[in-house]
Design an enzyme around this catalytic site. Structure first.
Site, mmCIF file in Angstrom:
data_model
loop_
_atom_site.group_PDB
_atom_site.id
_atom_site.type_symbol
_atom_site.label_atom_id
_atom_site.label_comp_id
_atom_site.label_asym_id
_atom_site.label_seq_id
_atom_site.Cartn_x
_atom_site.Cartn_y
_atom_site.Cartn_z
ATOM 1 N N ASN A 1 0.838 -1.193 -0.122
ATOM 2 C CA ASN A 1 -0.061 -0.141 -0.500
ATOM 3 C C ASN A 1 0.997 0.978 0.202
ATOM 4 O O ASN A 1 1.369 1.630 -1.347
ATOM 5 C CB ASN A 1 -1.037 -0.573 1.214
ATOM 6 C CG ASN A 1 -1.762 0.519 1.369
ATOM 7 O OD1 ASN A 1 -1.612 2.087 0.979
ATOM 8 N ND2 ASN A 1 -3.089 0.661 1.243
ATOM 9 N N ILE B 1 -5.356 0.003 -1.444
ATOM 10 C CA ILE B 1 -5.673 1.567 -1.752
ATOM 11 C C ILE B 1 -7.366 1.789 -0.209
ATOM 12 O O ILE B 1 -7.837 0.601 -0.468
ATOM 13 C CB ILE B 1 -6.090 1.593 -3.113
ATOM 14 C CG1 ILE B 1 -6.396 3.077 -3.322
ATOM 15 C CG2 ILE B 1 -6.908 1.054 -4.128
ATOM 16 C CD1 ILE B 1 -6.319 3.481 -5.127
ATOM 17 N N ASP B 2 -6.927 2.585 -0.031
ATOM 18 C CA ASP B 2 -7.704 2.752 1.551
ATOM 19 C C ASP B 2 -8.287 4.534 0.577
ATOM 20 O O ASP B 2 -7.398 5.389 -0.226
ATOM 21 C CB ASP B 2 -6.572 3.285 2.774
ATOM 22 C CG ASP B 2 -6.319 1.807 3.177
ATOM 23 O OD1 ASP B 2 -6.398 0.951 2.929
ATOM 24 O OD2 ASP B 2 -5.135 1.909 4.068
ATOM 25 N N ILE B 3 -9.252 4.601 0.568
ATOM 26 C CA ILE B 3 -10.051 5.822 0.193
ATOM 27 C C ILE B 3 -11.292 6.053 0.966
ATOM 28 O O ILE B 3 -12.161 5.218 1.130
ATOM 29 C CB ILE B 3 -11.288 5.758 -1.188
ATOM 30 C CG1 ILE B 3 -9.801 4.491 -2.467
ATOM 31 C CG2 ILE B 3 -11.498 5.932 -1.804
ATOM 32 C CD1 ILE B 3 -9.802 4.019 -3.489
ATOM 33 N N TYR C 1 -5.742 8.107 0.232
ATOM 34 C CA TYR C 1 -5.194 8.105 1.661
ATOM 35 C C TYR C 1 -4.375 7.151 2.093
ATOM 36 O O TYR C 1 -4.014 5.797 1.834
ATOM 37 C CB TYR C 1 -5.756 8.387 2.749
ATOM 38 C CG TYR C 1 -6.291 9.384 3.086
ATOM 39 C CD1 TYR C 1 -5.449 10.100 3.833
ATOM 40 C CD2 TYR C 1 -7.676 9.289 3.006
ATOM 41 C CE1 TYR C 1 -6.536 11.366 3.513
ATOM 42 C CE2 TYR C 1 -8.143 11.038 2.310
ATOM 43 C CZ TYR C 1 -7.640 11.619 3.296
ATOM 44 O OH TYR C 1 -8.933 12.995 3.382
#
Length: 253
Positions: free
Chosen positions: A103, A129-131, A142
């Protein structure tokens, strides 16, 4: 085995399992090795462990706890948390894990994914992927467990990850994570319709029906689950569990 994977996504903090809500407060869940033993008995198909503070705090990978987990686990394992190099990946695979989850470090070094995927194969690398939605409703990426907002657009970044060689994507909605309210179907669908690789939906699952929704409506290839498999019910105590397979097949297939 289910055509659609349902993967317990377990969060590590040091050598303990925790559970967060929207990447903020966290609660202690238990010992990861004991939790693995329970999932062995429940015949879960796959487990994912994410050390959620490793990149944020720039901590080294805890190879000891990963070794303890791998020695106990009977199913395929994936790990994410401050993987910085091909050598880190080699050590993780040597321990017994099948996949690495990348990530935060990909933003500064996309070649990290290229190196690992070329050495071990695309199937060994998960791009995470952090959204989170902005005040105006647009989706923003983010990194470092929600610490830094990235300027690149969501669809541009997932396509870069795909091009770099990830075999699948783990897409987490920060707004949904730990809420039990269901996956962000619009977010997941926007990504599945723009990439050719499998997408694992994460964040918000609270019941079996949510799994069916994200697979059938948003075209997710797999589902990551957290709160639902470590708590009895919402706002109740810890209970490691996994849905009945017949019920899963009813909603997923």
């Amino acid at each position: 085995m289910l055509r659609t994977r349902v993967i317990p996504c377990l969060l590590l903090k040091n050598e303990s399992l925790v559970k967060t809500v929207k990447f903020k407060e966290y609660n202690y869940i238990g010992d990861p090795v004991n939790t693995v033993r329970i999932f062995n008995e429940l015949e879960v198909d796959e487990l994912m462990f994410l050390d959620i503070f490793a990149s944020k705090e720039n901590r080294n990978i805890n190879f000891k706890i990963l070794t303890d987990i791998a020695n106990e686990c009977f199913m395929p394992l994936s790990y994410g948390g401050n993987i910085k190099s091909l050598d880190d990946a080699k050590k993780i695979f040597e321990i017994g894990f099948e996949k690495v989850v990348i990530n935060s470090n990909a933003f500064n070094n996309i070649k990290l994914i290229e190196e690992i995927s070329k050495y071990f194969g695309n199937q060994s690398v998960v791009g995470s992927i952090d959204i989170k939605k902005s005040f105006f409703g647009s989706q923003k990426i983010y990194s470092h467990h929600g610490k830094y907002k990235q300027s690149i657009e969501v669809l541009e970044w997932v396509k870069e990850l795909e091009k770099a060689g990830v075999g699948e994507l783990l897409v987490t909605s920060i707004d949904k994570e730990g809420t039990w309210d269901g996956y962000d179907l619009d977010l997941i669908e926007s990504i599945t319709s723009n990439v050719q690789i499998p997408v694992v939906a994460n964040g918000g699952c609270g019941k079996i029906e949510h799994l069916g929704e994200v697979v059938k409506k948003a075209k997710a290839s797999a589902c990551a689950v957290g709160s639902m498999v470590v708590y009895q019910k919402k706002d109740m105590g810890v209970l490691v569990n996994f849905p009945d397979r017949k019920n899963l097949e009813k909603y997923l297939n």
